[in-house]
Design a protein around this motif. Structure first.
Motif, PDB file in Angstrom:
ATOM      1  N   ASP A 193       0.850  -1.190   0.000  1.00  0.00           N
ATOM      2  CA  ASP A 193       0.000   0.000   0.000  1.00  0.00           C
ATOM      3  C   ASP A 193       0.888   1.243   0.000  1.00  0.00           C
ATOM      4  O   ASP A 193       1.277   1.754   1.050  1.00  0.00           O
ATOM      5  CB  ASP A 193      -0.921  -0.012   1.216  1.00  0.00           C
ATOM      6  CG  ASP A 193      -1.999   1.063   1.153  1.00  0.00           C
ATOM      7  OD1 ASP A 193      -1.792   2.060   0.435  1.00  0.00           O
ATOM      8  OD2 ASP A 193      -3.031   0.901   1.828  1.00  0.00           O
ATOM      9  N   GLN A 194       1.196   1.740  -1.200  1.00  0.00           N
ATOM     10  CA  GLN A 194       2.110   2.872  -1.327  1.00  0.00           C
ATOM     11  C   GLN A 194       1.561   4.128  -0.657  1.00  0.00           C
ATOM     12  O   GLN A 194       2.278   4.824   0.053  1.00  0.00           O
ATOM     13  CB  GLN A 194       2.391   3.148  -2.802  1.00  0.00           C
ATOM     14  CG  GLN A 194       3.409   4.253  -3.028  1.00  0.00           C
ATOM     15  CD  GLN A 194       3.396   4.767  -4.456  1.00  0.00           C
ATOM     16  OE1 GLN A 194       2.339   4.935  -5.039  1.00  0.00           O
ATOM     17  NE2 GLN A 194       4.572   5.011  -5.016  1.00  0.00           N
ATOM     18  N   ARG A 195       0.283   4.439  -0.882  1.00  0.00           N
ATOM     19  CA  ARG A 195      -0.286   5.674  -0.338  1.00  0.00           C
ATOM     20  C   ARG A 195      -0.226   5.677   1.186  1.00  0.00           C
ATOM     21  O   ARG A 195       0.159   6.682   1.798  1.00  0.00           O
ATOM     22  CB  ARG A 195      -1.733   5.844  -0.810  1.00  0.00           C
ATOM     23  CG  ARG A 195      -2.401   7.076  -0.216  1.00  0.00           C
ATOM     24  CD  ARG A 195      -3.815   7.254  -0.729  1.00  0.00           C
ATOM     25  NE  ARG A 195      -3.826   7.511  -2.163  1.00  0.00           N
ATOM     26  CZ  ARG A 195      -4.942   7.736  -2.863  1.00  0.00           C
ATOM     27  NH1 ARG A 195      -6.135   7.692  -2.253  1.00  0.00           N
ATOM     28  NH2 ARG A 195      -4.873   7.990  -4.153  1.00  0.00           N
ATOM     29  N   ALA A 196      -0.587   4.552   1.797  1.00  0.00           N
ATOM     30  CA  ALA A 196      -0.559   4.484   3.254  1.00  0.00           C
ATOM     31  C   ALA A 196       0.870   4.616   3.769  1.00  0.00           C
ATOM     32  O   ALA A 196       1.112   5.260   4.804  1.00  0.00           O
ATOM     33  CB  ALA A 196      -1.172   3.167   3.732  1.00  0.00           C
ATOM     34  N   GLU A 197       1.820   4.042   3.048  1.00  0.00           N
ATOM     35  CA  GLU A 197       3.216   4.129   3.475  1.00  0.00           C
ATOM     36  C   GLU A 197       3.720   5.567   3.369  1.00  0.00           C
ATOM     37  O   GLU A 197       4.405   6.065   4.267  1.00  0.00           O
ATOM     38  CB  GLU A 197       4.069   3.182   2.626  1.00  0.00           C
ATOM     39  CG  GLU A 197       5.418   2.870   3.225  1.00  0.00           C
ATOM     40  CD  GLU A 197       5.365   1.878   4.362  1.00  0.00           C
ATOM     41  OE1 GLU A 197       6.230   1.005   4.411  1.00  0.00           O
ATOM     42  OE2 GLU A 197       4.468   1.965   5.239  1.00  0.00           O
ATOM     43  N   VAL A 198       3.391   6.239   2.279  1.00  0.00           N
ATOM     44  CA  VAL A 198       3.798   7.639   2.128  1.00  0.00           C
ATOM     45  C   VAL A 198       3.209   8.489   3.245  1.00  0.00           C
ATOM     46  O   VAL A 198       3.909   9.300   3.867  1.00  0.00           O
ATOM     47  CB  VAL A 198       3.370   8.173   0.748  1.00  0.00           C
ATOM     48  CG1 VAL A 198       3.541   9.695   0.690  1.00  0.00           C
ATOM     49  CG2 VAL A 198       4.190   7.510  -0.362  1.00  0.00           C
ATOM     50  N   ASP A 199       1.929   8.314   3.522  1.00  0.00           N
ATOM     51  CA  ASP A 199       1.287   9.087   4.596  1.00  0.00           C
ATOM     52  C   ASP A 199       1.956   8.816   5.937  1.00  0.00           C
ATOM     53  O   ASP A 199       2.116   9.738   6.763  1.00  0.00           O
ATOM     54  CB  ASP A 199      -0.200   8.742   4.670  1.00  0.00           C
ATOM     55  CG  ASP A 199      -0.999   9.274   3.487  1.00  0.00           C
ATOM     56  OD1 ASP A 199      -0.481  10.147   2.765  1.00  0.00           O
ATOM     57  OD2 ASP A 199      -2.138   8.808   3.286  1.00  0.00           O
ATOM     58  N   ARG A 208       7.258  15.738   1.314  1.00  0.00           N
ATOM     59  CA  ARG A 208       7.031  15.301  -0.063  1.00  0.00           C
ATOM     60  C   ARG A 208       7.903  16.115  -1.014  1.00  0.00           C
ATOM     61  O   ARG A 208       8.053  17.323  -0.858  1.00  0.00           O
ATOM     62  CB  ARG A 208       5.550  15.461  -0.435  1.00  0.00           C
ATOM     63  CG  ARG A 208       4.611  14.625   0.434  1.00  0.00           C
ATOM     64  CD  ARG A 208       3.152  14.906   0.078  1.00  0.00           C
ATOM     65  NE  ARG A 208       2.244  14.277   1.028  1.00  0.00           N
ATOM     66  CZ  ARG A 208       1.691  13.077   0.859  1.00  0.00           C
ATOM     67  NH1 ARG A 208       1.962  12.382  -0.256  1.00  0.00           N
ATOM     68  NH2 ARG A 208       0.889  12.567   1.771  1.00  0.00           N
ATOM     69  N   VAL A 211       6.531  13.105  -7.521  1.00  0.00           N
ATOM     70  CA  VAL A 211       6.154  11.775  -7.982  1.00  0.00           C
ATOM     71  C   VAL A 211       6.865  11.530  -9.311  1.00  0.00           C
ATOM     72  O   VAL A 211       6.759  12.351 -10.238  1.00  0.00           O
ATOM     73  CB  VAL A 211       4.627  11.645  -8.165  1.00  0.00           C
ATOM     74  CG1 VAL A 211       4.278  10.249  -8.684  1.00  0.00           C
ATOM     75  CG2 VAL A 211       3.910  11.919  -6.852  1.00  0.00           C
ATOM     76  N   VAL A 217       7.073   7.624  -5.323  1.00  0.00           N
ATOM     77  CA  VAL A 217       6.945   8.911  -4.639  1.00  0.00           C
ATOM     78  C   VAL A 217       8.259   9.236  -3.939  1.00  0.00           C
ATOM     79  O   VAL A 217       8.747   8.455  -3.116  1.00  0.00           O
ATOM     80  CB  VAL A 217       5.798   8.877  -3.611  1.00  0.00           C
ATOM     81  CG1 VAL A 217       5.694  10.215  -2.878  1.00  0.00           C
ATOM     82  CG2 VAL A 217       4.483   8.543  -4.299  1.00  0.00           C
ATOM     83  N   THR A 231       6.235   1.650  -6.120  1.00  0.00           N
ATOM     84  CA  THR A 231       4.884   1.122  -6.318  1.00  0.00           C
ATOM     85  C   THR A 231       4.891  -0.358  -6.041  1.00  0.00           C
ATOM     86  O   THR A 231       5.924  -1.014  -6.074  1.00  0.00           O
ATOM     87  CB  THR A 231       4.412   1.384  -7.747  1.00  0.00           C
ATOM     88  OG1 THR A 231       5.385   0.865  -8.658  1.00  0.00           O
ATOM     89  CG2 THR A 231       4.276   2.869  -7.992  1.00  0.00           C
TER      90      THR A 231
END
Length: 231
Positions: A193-199, A208, A211, A217, A231
């Protein structure tokens, strides 16, 4: 906690050549063009083409290889020279036991003398030695879920719960950062889960940056050092 894999990615003029050098030196197979996969105990290495690759000035990080005996250390040095490496003078003193070398594109690394207790049991790729103060090491300990195995003054080190390669920060760099680092960390997100990891990284103190065209990211840690969540 789910396992996260760590890869050190180098900008390179000739990624394939560097991958062959490091594959031959570490005894690893090169896959996917210029990638040397790691495992639960050894950090991976990747080399990517970049016209901006340069070796002027200090690097963000360098590698430490271990040796079991004096003959083993000598053999690793000879193997590196055979593969296209060279000796490098960074001001080390004759009485120091480690040997400083450079790969074919000038990236510094050390072959550490036998009997080094700090790297005992860490495997051939014993350490990733980085610039950065304590705040950076604490950030990466929380980010990776790896415990701090050294925390003294401004110096820190972390290591996977499975053991193996240590990642260490030797204190704040003497020179100010000049442009993007030529080496950076790539993180494969736990659970995919890329989005959750970035957050999660941002909540821990990362910022940030951008991208990339491949969807990775790019962030920066509290020391301003770029890293990517793939990803």
């Amino acid at each position: 906690m789910l396992s996260r894999s760590l890869t050190v990615t180098y900008d390179a003029h000739d990624p394939d050549r560097l991958a062959r050098f490091w594959g031959g030196l570490l005894g690893r197979e090169v896959v996917g063009g210029a990638f040397l996969p790691g495992d639960e105990t050894q950090v991976g290495l990747r080399f990517v083409a970049s016209q901006a690759a340069k070796k002027a000035g200090p690097s963000y990080l360098h590698l430490h290889l271990t040796s079991a005996t004096a003959d083993d250390q000598e053999g690793r040095v000879a193997r590196a020279l055979e593969l296209g490496g060279s000796h490098l003078d960074v001001g080390q003193r004759p009485e120091e036991g480690h040997i400083v070398l450079a790969d074919p594109e000038g990236n510094a690394f050390c072959v550490i003398e036998p009997g080094n207790n700090f790297l005992a049991g860490c495997g051939l790729l014993g350490e990733i030695a980085c610039d950065g103060g304590r705040e950076v090491g604490v950030f990466w300990s929380e980010a990776m879920g790896w415990p701090l195995v050294w925390d003294q003054d401004d110096e820190t080190a972390i290591q996977s719960p499975h053991g193996g390669t240590k990642v260490a920060w030797g204190g704040s760099p003497d020179a100010p950062k000049d442009g993007r680092n030529q080496q950076l960390f790539d993180i494969a997100p736990a659970g995919g889960d890329q989005r959750a990891e970035v957050d999660r990284f941002v909540a821990l103190g990362a910022t940030r940056v951008e991208v990339g065209p491949d969807g990775a990211v790019m962030l920066a840690d509290p020391g301003g050092n770029e890293f990517r969540v793939t990803t």
